[in-house]
Design a protein around this motif. Sequence first.
Motif, short mmCIF file in Angstrom:
data_model
loop_
_atom_site.label_atom_id
_atom_site.label_comp_id
_atom_site.label_asym_id
_atom_site.label_seq_id
_atom_site.Cartn_x
_atom_site.Cartn_y
_atom_site.Cartn_z
N ALA A 144 0.82 -1.21 0.00
CA ALA A 144 0.00 0.00 0.00
C ALA A 144 0.85 1.26 0.00
CB ALA A 144 -0.93 -0.01 1.20
N GLN A 145 2.12 1.12 0.40
CA GLN A 145 3.00 2.30 0.52
C GLN A 145 3.96 2.46 -0.65
OE1 GLN A 145 2.70 0.03 3.25
NE2 GLN A 145 1.04 1.34 4.00
N GLN A 146 4.37 1.38 -1.30
CA GLN A 146 5.37 1.50 -2.35
C GLN A 146 5.25 0.35 -3.34
OE1 GLN A 146 8.77 1.52 0.27
NE2 GLN A 146 9.30 -0.58 -0.23
N ARG A 147 5.89 0.56 -4.51
CA ARG A 147 5.92 -0.45 -5.56
C ARG A 147 7.39 -0.80 -5.83
NH1 ARG A 147 2.75 2.52 -10.31
NH2 ARG A 147 3.99 4.26 -9.56
N ASP A 148 7.75 -2.07 -5.64
CA ASP A 148 9.12 -2.52 -5.82
C ASP A 148 9.17 -3.68 -6.81
OD1 ASP A 148 10.70 -0.90 -3.82
OD2 ASP A 148 9.23 -1.81 -2.48
N ALA A 175 21.91 -1.35 -7.29
CA ALA A 175 21.38 -0.29 -8.14
C ALA A 175 19.88 -0.08 -7.92
CB ALA A 175 21.67 -0.61 -9.60
N LYS A 176 19.46 1.18 -8.12
CA LYS A 176 18.06 1.52 -7.98
C LYS A 176 17.64 2.44 -9.12
CE LYS A 176 17.99 1.42 -2.89
NZ LYS A 176 17.71 2.22 -1.67
N PHE A 204 18.36 7.17 -11.85
CA PHE A 204 19.12 5.93 -11.82
C PHE A 204 20.34 6.10 -10.92
CE2 PHE A 204 22.47 3.35 -14.28
CZ PHE A 204 22.26 2.22 -13.50
N SER A 205 20.42 5.25 -9.89
CA SER A 205 21.58 5.24 -8.99
C SER A 205 22.25 3.87 -9.10
CB SER A 205 21.15 5.50 -7.54
OG SER A 205 22.25 5.40 -6.66
N PRO A 206 23.38 3.76 -9.81
CA PRO A 206 23.98 2.44 -10.03
C PRO A 206 24.48 1.75 -8.78
CG PRO A 206 25.42 4.19 -10.82
CD PRO A 206 24.12 4.83 -10.49
#
Length: 320
Positions: A144-148, A175-176, A204-206
């Motif tokens: 309900a709080q986030q999509r991963d 990475a994110k 994008f954070s590798p």
Amino acid sequence: MTRFPGNHDDPGTAQIDSEAAGWFARNRNSPDRATRKAFEAWMAHPAHARAYAEFEELWVDLAQLQQLSKPIALPQRRSPVWRPALAVAAAVLCTVLAVNLGTSRTPYVQQVAAQEQGARAFKLPDGSTLYVNANTQVQIDFSAQQRDIYLQHGQLYLEVAADKERPLWVHSGAAKVRVVGTAFDVRRGQRQLVVSVAHGQVAFSPDGRPAELALLGARQQAIYDLQKGTLRQQSLDQDDVADWRSGRLAFRNRDLASLVDELNLYRRQPVQLAEGPLGAYKVSGNLDVNDPDALIKALPALIPVKTVAQANGQLKIEAR
């Protein structure tokens, strides 16, 4: 955000506000390519872009009011003057979409392990569409709080339904990639992590650190070398993003190392590439994802290399 004072009852301004609300609604529903091009043309006008940005901000304000199902104070912002047409359009759209909020935020977990050949498509409960390439492992975890979404290996393409209150994150190792509403491709091989954006914008954070953040817009690509820890960016043609979904990849002046890294998605045993300057050789041609060995056989005719069979049955590409 600064509001622009003036004649808020001007018919032309009201029409633009109405159009902004319409585009916002379309963009939440995974628009097709023709719709995205029409939206980009509409946004090229400064007044249109300003109205759309104001509508997005107003939408966030209304979403905050809905979060706890009870009145809360809106955040104080500079010159909070909303044009009547914009406010009415946002309120109407909020009412239309509210019935879907509960469904889209229902917890959802799924494991995807694709086979050796063939792309697969999944409609996610938030309205997003996920395409998974061959030999790909993905875990989807929506709360309900986030999509991963976790990409262990392989390649995926996402057409993300916009939800500013619940951004979508793609994780691959450290990475994110963070998005709100956009379409983009992520490929993780043995050598590279590649992020390509079709439209919209991603962060994008590798290595997962905010300090090492690359902002990518439409038709931009970031290539992260997993061994060297280096990042480079380049521009793309629109059709180059996720062209694997058609079953055939066309490439021009592609680094051999990057090409082999992608080609290995389609083989039971990966092709090895000799160390040294070989990986920087430039290659142009086509790859049939259902017959990757055809390209391997053609490589010696394209560049000065040879393929050598190894004792373990694998192939190795070496300089000729």
